[in-house]
Enzyme design. Structure first.
Site, PDB file in Angstrom:
ATOM      1  N   CYS A  44      -5.552   1.653   2.625  1.00 46.12           N
ATOM      2  CA  CYS A  44      -5.052   0.297   2.851  1.00 46.12           C
ATOM      3  C   CYS A  44      -4.856  -0.432   1.519  1.00 46.12           C
ATOM      4  O   CYS A  44      -5.512  -0.118   0.507  1.00 46.12           O
ATOM      5  CB  CYS A  44      -6.040  -0.493   3.698  1.00 46.12           C
ATOM      6  SG  CYS A  44      -6.237   0.111   5.371  1.00 46.12           S
TER       7      CYS A  44
ATOM      8  N   GLU B 158      -5.665  -3.504   0.558  1.00 40.20           N
ATOM      9  CA  GLU B 158      -6.783  -4.290   0.011  1.00 40.20           C
ATOM     10  C   GLU B 158      -7.832  -3.386  -0.616  1.00 40.20           C
ATOM     11  O   GLU B 158      -8.431  -3.711  -1.638  1.00 40.20           O
ATOM     12  CB  GLU B 158      -7.389  -5.242   1.058  1.00 40.20           C
ATOM     13  CG  GLU B 158      -7.720  -4.661   2.405  1.00 40.20           C
ATOM     14  CD  GLU B 158      -6.570  -4.668   3.384  1.00 40.20           C
ATOM     15  OE1 GLU B 158      -5.528  -4.059   3.076  1.00 40.20           O
ATOM     16  OE2 GLU B 158      -6.714  -5.241   4.488  1.00 40.20           O
TER      17      GLU B 158
HETATM   18  N1  THU Z   1      -3.095  -1.330   6.501  1.00 41.22           N
HETATM   19  C1  THU Z   1      -3.409  -1.975   5.346  1.00 41.22           C
HETATM   20  O1  THU Z   1      -3.000  -1.571   4.253  1.00 41.22           O
HETATM   21  N2  THU Z   1      -4.178  -3.084   5.425  1.00 41.22           N
HETATM   22  C2  THU Z   1      -4.552  -3.679   6.585  1.00 41.22           C
HETATM   23  O2  THU Z   1      -5.203  -4.713   6.554  1.00 41.22           O
HETATM   24  C3  THU Z   1      -4.170  -3.081   7.874  1.00 41.22           C
HETATM   25  C4  THU Z   1      -3.584  -1.722   7.799  1.00 41.22           C
HETATM   26  C5  THU Z   1      -2.197  -0.169   6.413  1.00 41.22           C
HETATM   27  C6  THU Z   1      -2.789   1.169   6.691  1.00 41.22           C
HETATM   28  C7  THU Z   1      -1.565   1.965   7.133  1.00 41.22           C
HETATM   29  O3  THU Z   1      -0.888   2.419   5.961  1.00 41.22           O
HETATM   30  C8  THU Z   1      -0.690   0.924   7.796  1.00 41.22           C
HETATM   31  O4  THU Z   1      -1.148  -0.336   7.340  1.00 41.22           O
HETATM   32  C9  THU Z   1      -0.707   0.975   9.325  1.00 41.22           C
HETATM   33  O5  THU Z   1      -2.003   0.959   9.799  1.00 41.22           O
END
Ligand code: THU
Length: 135
Positions: free
Chosen positions: A54, A56
């Protein structure tokens, strides 16, 4: 709010660099340091889905790699293309809890610039933490 605007710009640039060929869901993040420096991150996916990281967590891990620790971090911003301000996943909340002060602010926002401000502790109350291991 000046900090928010600058962090938003960094997060947006990172959002645009997101590598999300599978979910098509792009996310950008920005960590603000006490010295004013900002460290961005985006989500990076993988054909082996479990390896996706993700935005963050990417930003916070990059901060750690630069030698930055929780006392140096002011706040974190997370930018998603969602109707409501983005909601960080549980894993990211646990990582925020490890690497940021409990009362540090997390700005959750979207492409409309709707904003929700939460503390790390509000996002993850009663977190599992280092002191729990010292039994
Ligand atoms: N994802 C994030 O990068 N941050 C979040 O807060 C929620 C989910 C990403 C993970 C994955 O690459 C995509 O969003 C779908 O879940």
């Amino acid at each position: 709010m000046k900090d928010f605007e600058k962090m938003y710009e960094v997060a947006l640039a990172n959002f645009n660099n997101a590598y999300a060929p599978y979910s098509k869901f792009r996310v950008g993040a920005c960590v603000l340091l006490k010295n004013g420096e900002m460290i961005g991150g985006c989500n990076v996916e993988n054909a082996s889905y479990g390896l996706c990281i993700c935005a963050e967590r990417n930003a916070l891990f990059q901060a750690v790699a630069k030698g930055i620790r929780k006392e140096d971090i002011v706040s974190l911003l997370v930018l998603t293309d969602t109707a409501r301000p983005g909601s960080p996943c549980g894993a990211c909340r646990q990582v925020m809890s490890e690497l940021m002060d409990k009362d540090a602010k997390v700005y959750l926002t979207n492409l409309n610039k709707d904003v929700l401000v939460k503390t790390v502790e509000e996002l993850l109350p009663y977190a599992f933490e280092e002191s729990d291991l010292n039994v």
